[in-house]
Design a protein around this motif. Structure first.
Motif, PDB file in Angstrom:
ATOM      1  N   LEU A 144     -12.314  -8.033 118.267  1.00 66.05           N
ATOM      2  CA  LEU A 144     -11.346  -8.113 119.359  1.00 66.05           C
ATOM      3  C   LEU A 144     -11.324  -6.817 120.175  1.00 66.05           C
ATOM      4  O   LEU A 144     -11.205  -6.854 121.404  1.00 66.05           O
ATOM      5  CB  LEU A 144      -9.949  -8.403 118.803  1.00 66.05           C
ATOM      6  CG  LEU A 144      -9.685  -9.830 118.324  1.00 66.05           C
ATOM      7  CD1 LEU A 144      -8.294  -9.938 117.725  1.00 66.05           C
ATOM      8  CD2 LEU A 144      -9.855 -10.831 119.465  1.00 66.05           C
ATOM      9  N   THR A 145     -11.436  -5.681 119.504  1.00 69.04           N
ATOM     10  CA  THR A 145     -11.474  -4.408 120.231  1.00 69.04           C
ATOM     11  C   THR A 145     -12.665  -4.361 121.176  1.00 69.04           C
ATOM     12  O   THR A 145     -12.532  -4.010 122.359  1.00 69.04           O
ATOM     13  CB  THR A 145     -11.552  -3.231 119.244  1.00 69.04           C
ATOM     14  OG1 THR A 145     -10.379  -3.223 118.420  1.00 69.04           O
ATOM     15  CG2 THR A 145     -11.636  -1.900 119.981  1.00 69.04           C
ATOM     16  N   MET A 146     -13.827  -4.738 120.671  1.00 69.95           N
ATOM     17  CA  MET A 146     -15.042  -4.679 121.486  1.00 69.95           C
ATOM     18  C   MET A 146     -14.962  -5.626 122.670  1.00 69.95           C
ATOM     19  O   MET A 146     -15.218  -5.236 123.814  1.00 69.95           O
ATOM     20  CB  MET A 146     -16.255  -5.011 120.620  1.00 69.95           C
ATOM     21  CG  MET A 146     -16.546  -3.998 119.523  1.00 69.95           C
ATOM     22  SD  MET A 146     -17.916  -4.498 118.463  1.00 69.95           S
ATOM     23  CE  MET A 146     -19.251  -4.547 119.642  1.00 69.95           C
ATOM     24  N   THR A 147     -14.594  -6.859 122.420  1.00 69.73           N
ATOM     25  CA  THR A 147     -14.647  -7.855 123.490  1.00 69.73           C
ATOM     26  C   THR A 147     -13.504  -7.681 124.487  1.00 69.73           C
ATOM     27  O   THR A 147     -13.721  -7.733 125.700  1.00 69.73           O
ATOM     28  CB  THR A 147     -14.613  -9.272 122.895  1.00 69.73           C
ATOM     29  OG1 THR A 147     -13.466  -9.395 122.025  1.00 69.73           O
ATOM     30  CG2 THR A 147     -15.863  -9.561 122.105  1.00 69.73           C
ATOM     31  N   LEU A 150     -14.049  -4.516 126.601  1.00 70.37           N
ATOM     32  CA  LEU A 150     -15.217  -4.713 127.464  1.00 70.37           C
ATOM     33  C   LEU A 150     -14.916  -5.682 128.607  1.00 70.37           C
ATOM     34  O   LEU A 150     -15.359  -5.490 129.739  1.00 70.37           O
ATOM     35  CB  LEU A 150     -16.398  -5.224 126.639  1.00 70.37           C
ATOM     36  CG  LEU A 150     -17.164  -4.188 125.821  1.00 70.37           C
ATOM     37  CD1 LEU A 150     -18.181  -4.876 124.923  1.00 70.37           C
ATOM     38  CD2 LEU A 150     -17.864  -3.181 126.725  1.00 70.37           C
ATOM     39  N   PHE A 151     -14.158  -6.737 128.312  1.00 62.08           N
ATOM     40  CA  PHE A 151     -13.847  -7.732 129.341  1.00 62.08           C
ATOM     41  C   PHE A 151     -13.098  -7.110 130.513  1.00 62.08           C
ATOM     42  O   PHE A 151     -13.359  -7.421 131.679  1.00 62.08           O
ATOM     43  CB  PHE A 151     -12.995  -8.858 128.746  1.00 62.08           C
ATOM     44  CG  PHE A 151     -13.780  -9.823 127.891  1.00 62.08           C
ATOM     45  CD1 PHE A 151     -15.157  -9.904 127.988  1.00 62.08           C
ATOM     46  CD2 PHE A 151     -13.122 -10.656 126.993  1.00 62.08           C
ATOM     47  CE1 PHE A 151     -15.872 -10.801 127.200  1.00 62.08           C
ATOM     48  CE2 PHE A 151     -13.836 -11.547 126.204  1.00 62.08           C
ATOM     49  CZ  PHE A 151     -15.209 -11.621 126.310  1.00 62.08           C
ATOM     50  N   ALA A 226      -2.509  -5.240 123.844  1.00 60.02           N
ATOM     51  CA  ALA A 226      -2.712  -3.792 123.856  1.00 60.02           C
ATOM     52  C   ALA A 226      -4.151  -3.442 124.212  1.00 60.02           C
ATOM     53  O   ALA A 226      -4.410  -2.514 124.995  1.00 60.02           O
ATOM     54  CB  ALA A 226      -2.336  -3.204 122.498  1.00 60.02           C
ATOM     55  N   SER A 227      -5.115  -4.180 123.663  1.00 60.92           N
ATOM     56  CA  SER A 227      -6.525  -3.903 123.937  1.00 60.92           C
ATOM     57  C   SER A 227      -6.871  -4.200 125.390  1.00 60.92           C
ATOM     58  O   SER A 227      -7.624  -3.453 126.036  1.00 60.92           O
ATOM     59  CB  SER A 227      -7.418  -4.730 123.008  1.00 60.92           C
ATOM     60  OG  SER A 227      -7.202  -4.390 121.655  1.00 60.92           O
ATOM     61  N   SER A 235     -10.359   0.795 133.523  1.00 62.22           N
ATOM     62  CA  SER A 235     -10.896   0.257 134.774  1.00 62.22           C
ATOM     63  C   SER A 235     -10.273   0.915 135.999  1.00 62.22           C
ATOM     64  O   SER A 235     -10.950   1.121 137.011  1.00 62.22           O
ATOM     65  CB  SER A 235     -10.664  -1.258 134.818  1.00 62.22           C
ATOM     66  OG  SER A 235     -11.250  -1.833 135.960  1.00 62.22           O
ATOM     67  N   THR A 236      -8.994   1.259 135.910  1.00 61.34           N
ATOM     68  CA  THR A 236      -8.341   1.876 137.066  1.00 61.34           C
ATOM     69  C   THR A 236      -8.704   3.351 137.203  1.00 61.34           C
ATOM     70  O   THR A 236      -8.677   3.895 138.312  1.00 61.34           O
ATOM     71  CB  THR A 236      -6.815   1.744 136.955  1.00 61.34           C
ATOM     72  OG1 THR A 236      -6.371   2.293 135.701  1.00 61.34           O
ATOM     73  CG2 THR A 236      -6.398   0.291 137.035  1.00 61.34           C
ATOM     74  N   ILE A 237      -9.035   4.005 136.078  1.00 68.08           N
ATOM     75  CA  ILE A 237      -9.414   5.424 136.133  1.00 68.08           C
ATOM     76  C   ILE A 237     -10.841   5.596 136.626  1.00 68.08           C
ATOM     77  O   ILE A 237     -11.137   6.506 137.407  1.00 68.08           O
ATOM     78  CB  ILE A 237      -9.240   6.078 134.747  1.00 68.08           C
ATOM     79  CG1 ILE A 237      -7.759   6.101 134.361  1.00 68.08           C
ATOM     80  CG2 ILE A 237      -9.820   7.481 134.732  1.00 68.08           C
ATOM     81  CD1 ILE A 237      -7.506   6.605 132.959  1.00 68.08           C
ATOM     82  N   ALA A 238     -11.745   4.711 136.163  1.00 72.52           N
ATOM     83  CA  ALA A 238     -13.167   4.838 136.501  1.00 72.52           C
ATOM     84  C   ALA A 238     -13.402   4.515 137.979  1.00 72.52           C
ATOM     85  O   ALA A 238     -12.707   3.688 138.573  1.00 72.52           O
ATOM     86  CB  ALA A 238     -13.999   3.916 135.625  1.00 72.52           C
TER      87      ALA A 238
END
Length: 326
Positions: A144-147, A150-151, A226-227, A235-238
């Motif tokens: 769940l952390t990875m997906t 990443l999503f 949370a994830s 996404s907002t920082i990058a």
């Protein structure tokens, strides 16, 4: 950081003591156990039932119960007490089992027969010590952390690169509503993953599901949220999708290695534990293993549940503010 943090030598496992003898011998035995540095006595209880509830909540990983007739047992060369252990973590249970025959040289009592262990050991939740019982619920947190991260880590930055973010901001939808809308579709995907992983783990590896489905569902929703919000913050920082992917990897590795999935949390130094506490995966590992394996509920594990909820709220606010500033 990983070189210091990853350690398979188990030390300072938090345990409780139930000294029903209330004797000098009981205090000396407790001190002798602590001297091994394998365990750290953090709590004392009057009854074994209270200690078992502490194990259920995850406050301690084991409890040493010293009976009323401790002095008589020592004189007769019998077992001096009983370790009640959370056996769901095989590395923790192995460390406690190593204390089963520990020598006690501080007493002048009769020497016990060589075949008689110093302590009895009772393993709860995983008496056969199968590693799959501990791995499958933990694997749920890792996947769940990875997906989830990443999503969503590229969601906002992708809109920005395409020029859609400016159009979205000019609509009546505010930034917070936009962040919530971005994570809603992925919640269903996360729940589907939970169903597949726990279902296959139960059918193929016979992993017990001792907690209620509603508790598993609600606890998982907290972690998924949370994830997803963590991915939105990235996404907002990058500024580019490549930066978002790099930042995601920077989060994923500590989440996998420091969360307690592969190496016991108790074996890490304090500084690494502080880092682990900041990661949602660490709290979900405790949550899902407590519910699935020990049959606990969210009221027993309220600290981790509250932390995940607060993390979600804070992450949504940060992501909304950052998206508006960009």
């Amino acid at each position: 950081m990983f070189g210091f943090a990853i350690n398979t030598d188990i030390r300072n496992v938090p345990v409780a003591v139930v000294d029903q003898s209330e004797s000098t011998a009981g205090r000396i035995i407790t001190q002798s156990v602590e001297v091994t540095q394998v365990v750290n006595v953090t709590q004392h209880f009057a009854t074994a039932e209270e200690a078992q509830q502490a194990i259920l909540r995850g406050d301690v990983r084991a409890a040493l119960v010293l009976p009323h007739d401790l002095t008589q047992r020592m004189a007769e060369g019998r077992e001096l007490g009983q370790w009640v252990v959370d056996g769901s973590d095989t590395m923790i249970s192995s460390a406690i089992l190593a204390l089963k025959n520990m020598p006690l040289t501080d007493f002048d009592f009769a020497i016990k027969p060589a075949q008689t262990p110093t302590f009895e050991v009772t393993l709860f939740y995983n008496p056969s010590r199968r590693s799959a019982v501990n791995i499958v619920p933990g694997l749920l947190g890792v996947i769940l952390t990875m997906t989830m991260i990443l999503f969503t880590s590229a969601a906002i930055v992708r809109e920005r690169e395409r020029g859609n973010l400016e159009l979205l901001i000019t609509t009546p939808v505010n930034s917070l509503e936009l962040m919530i809308a971005k994570i809603m579709p992925y919640i269903l995907v996360g729940l589907l993953q939970v169903f597949i992983i726990l279902g296959l783990g139960h059918l193929i590896f016979n992993v017990p599901i001792n907690g209620s489905i509603s508790q598993i569902l609600f606890g998982t929703l907290l972690f998924i949220s949370a994830s997803l919000t963590l991915g939105l913050v990235i996404s907002t920082i990058a500024n580019t999708q490549l930066q978002a992917m790099q930042m995601t990897v920077f989060i994923l590795l500590p989440s996998i290695l420091l969360s307690g999935f592969m190496f016991p949390y108790e074996g890490m130094p304090i500084a690494a534990q502080w880092i682990a506490e900041a990661l949602p995966a660490t709290h979900f590992m405790r949550l899902i293993r407590g519910i699935v394996l020990r049959g606990a509920d969210l009221t027993d594990l309220w600290r981790d549940a509250v932390w995940l909820g607060l993390f979600t709220g804070a992450g949504l606010l940060v992501a909304a503010v950052d998206s508006r500033s960009h």
